[in-house]
Design an enzyme around this catalytic site. Structure first.
Site: not given
Ligand code: GLC
Ligand code: CA
Length: 563
Positions: A98, A329-330
């Site tokens: 990332d 993941h959001d």
């Protein structure tokens, strides 16, 4: 559109903190990922995006980086990371890290030095400003609530800008010296053998300058960043540099997290000569979200979902290859968000899987999605850890929701939904850790877990395996990878249907998002004969139509029978 090696792959997102804990401290780690590579290989994915593992105080789960050149000890060491790259390579897996470069952590040495000497070189790495007439430099609202300005520690009169949490000071991309530092770091990682990056929050790197107020959209007098960014011009210069100095020389694969894309800019971002290889399609995740706050959000219906997918497919057609998701993941778990309650069973989960997976583009699977993991049930707001969620909870109460209503809203949208530990088996803590997990395991782990699904031909896991295999099927892959997406019977409620139109074959994807049977006539196919490629139920296909049971999907291939 030029063809690329990664078009035929399937990608998988690992949220390392919650994937697998190898040493019992309750936190997933690199060694844990290494131990589960065989699992990922069995699933059949090829590209792994791993959320941040750099040194971080973890104010925003590693999206606040204190040193880009170090692995956080909670995840392991640089040696572990190098070994992960080697082990992945042995299995033909590509690893993306990332890239979080809109901001760093307030514990990064750059920021510390900026605090010590705001007028020195490191002061220029950030956006520092003073109040004007006793007011903050501008009225922008940070994504996690409150103004984007925070007093600079150690300084009497200066403030620093943070569009996310106050522990995430924004980096000043206008400063060429900062840009060169970032490029060196990117190249250093690519030289280590990464296949590329997922690029975080990147649209924020260009601010509209000089700082000025925009019309307030809430009683707090502040203006949403989405609106602010509409006034920013010239991000292409920065992104073009990254492409030319880092990504292209390394032939890196890059996928951008790009919200608020300026209209007409898709080709610049992901066309053949784009800044990135691909960008995520967030059209459906954005549907129903309100600028006022989560309390005002509306959950999309299946018809909204289909409309959003088709809209994105049309926009990307002929330009580039989108990266398709149902969750990350959001976001809430896709099955909890896009499937109405009546459809939230294994059959419905497979249906949703087929619908997004067979759209044109690169499918990403988020960890646990392949098991049909759902949003957990929360009893109290204290069970929620995520930084952004607390502000949304306050916001609910502020507009008059009761505590239980506020909890219901936040439970649906909290970013923790996708962050609970991966459910490996039915043992304590779902086999994620031998210790105490950093975030509680969802209570449904005894029924939803990997051990019970692997090797069971009817499981959600097996269905994903079949989808991944179908994408590589010699007979059909050309059409699955490159066939144009043509919506079919678009106006029919609760039916999501589309064609993938190849040169001499066509794939028809049908999904019944209702509790009733549906008869769907086939479009005219000339001489081509139908064959069933995949379904989540017993399938009946006639010569001219398919009959779908409730929540059934069918993937039907049409081609001329070989002589
Ligand atoms: C991205 C990440 C999110 C993070 C934010 C700030 O949106 O996906 O998790 O909080 O950027 O880095
Ligand atoms: Ca651990």
């Amino acid at each position: 559109m030029e063809r690329q090696w990664w078009h035929q792959k399937t990608a998988y997102q690992i949220y390392p903190k919650s994937f697998y804990d190898s040493n019992g401290d309750g936190i997933g780690d690199i060694q844990g990922i290494i131990e589960k590579l065989d699992y990922l290989q069995e699933l059949g994915v090829d590209i792994l995006w791993i959320s941040p593992m750099y040194l971080s105080p973890c104010a925003d789960q590693g999206y606040d980086i204190a040193d880009y050149y170090q692995i956080d000890p909670r995840f392991g060491t640089m040696e572990d990371m190098v070994r992960l790259l080697e082990e992945a390579k042995k299995r033909g897996l590509y690893v993306l890290m990332d890239l979080v470069v809109n901001h760093c952590s307030d514990e990064h040495s750059w920021f510390r030095k900026a605090c010590q000497d705001p007028d020195g070189a490191y002061g220029q790495y950030f956006y520092l400003a003073e109040k004007k007439d006793g007011r903050l430099p501008c009225n922008w609202r940070s994504y996690f609530g409150g103004p984007v300005w925070e007093p600079l520690p150690g300084s009497e009169d200066r403030y620093y800008l943070h569009v996310f949490d106050k522990k995430q000071p924004d980096l000043n991309w206008e400063n060429p010296r900062l840009r060169r530092e970032i490029e060196d770091m990117i190249n250093w990682w690519l030289d280590k053998g990464l296949a590329g990056f997922r690029i975080d929050a990147i649209i924020n790197i260009k601010k509209p300058l000089p700082f000025t107020d925009y019309p307030a959209d809430r009683e707090d007098g502040l203006c949403d960043m989405g609106e602010v960014l509409k006034h920013a011009d010239g991000i292409g210069e920065f992104l073009g540099e990254l492409r030319d100095r880092c990504f292209r020389p390394h032939k890196a694969f890059t996928v951008g997290e790009v919200f608020n894309l300026p209209p007409g800019a898709l080709a610049d971002f992901m066309g053949d000569n784009g800044y990135f290889s691909s960008i995520f399609d967030f059209r459906q995740t954005e549907e129903g979200k309100s600028a006022k706050g989560w309390y005002d959000n509306r959950t999309p219906t299946p018809d909204d979902y289909k409309r959003c997918c088709f809209e994105s497919q049309r926009k990307a057609d002929g330009i580039g290859y989108l990266s398709n998701i149902i969750e990350n993941h959001d976001e809430p778990r896709g099955v909890s968000h896009y499937l109405p309650k009546e459809g939230r069973h294994e059959k419905g989960k497979k249906l949703l899987a087929a619908m997004y997976f067979l759209l044109k583009g690169l499918p990403f699977i988020y960890q646990g999605q392949e098991l049909g993991m759902e949003n957990p049930v929360y009893q109290s707001i204290t069970q929620i850890d995520d930084v952004g969620s607390r502000d949304e909870y306050r916001r609910c109460l502020e507009v008059g929701c009761s505590e239980s209503q506020a909890l219901e809203v936040v439970s649906h949208y909290t970013r923790d939904n996708g962050r609970t530990p991966f459910q490996w088996d039915a043992s304590e803590h779902a086999g994620f850790t031998k210790g105490t997990p950093w975030l509680a395991v969802s209570s449904d782990y005894r029924t939803i877990n990997a051990a019970s699904q692997i090797g069971n031909g009817d499981s959600v896991f097996s269905f994903y395996q079949k989808l991944i295999r179908l994408r590589k099927d010699e007979t059909w892959k050309e059409t699955i990878l490159y066939g144009e997406t043509v919506p079919y019977r678009e106006e029919e409620p609760n039916l999501m249907a589309y064609l993938r139109q190849g040169e001499d074959q066509t794939i028809l994807v049908l999904g019944n998002f209702s509790g009733e049977e549906k008869r769907v006539p086939f479009p005219a196919m000339g001489e081509k004969e139908a064959s069933l490629l995949l379904s989540n139920d017993q399938a009946e296909i006639g010569a001219n139509e398919a009959v779908l049971s409730p929540w059934q999907c069918m993937v039907i291939g049409f081609r001329r029978q070989p002589e």
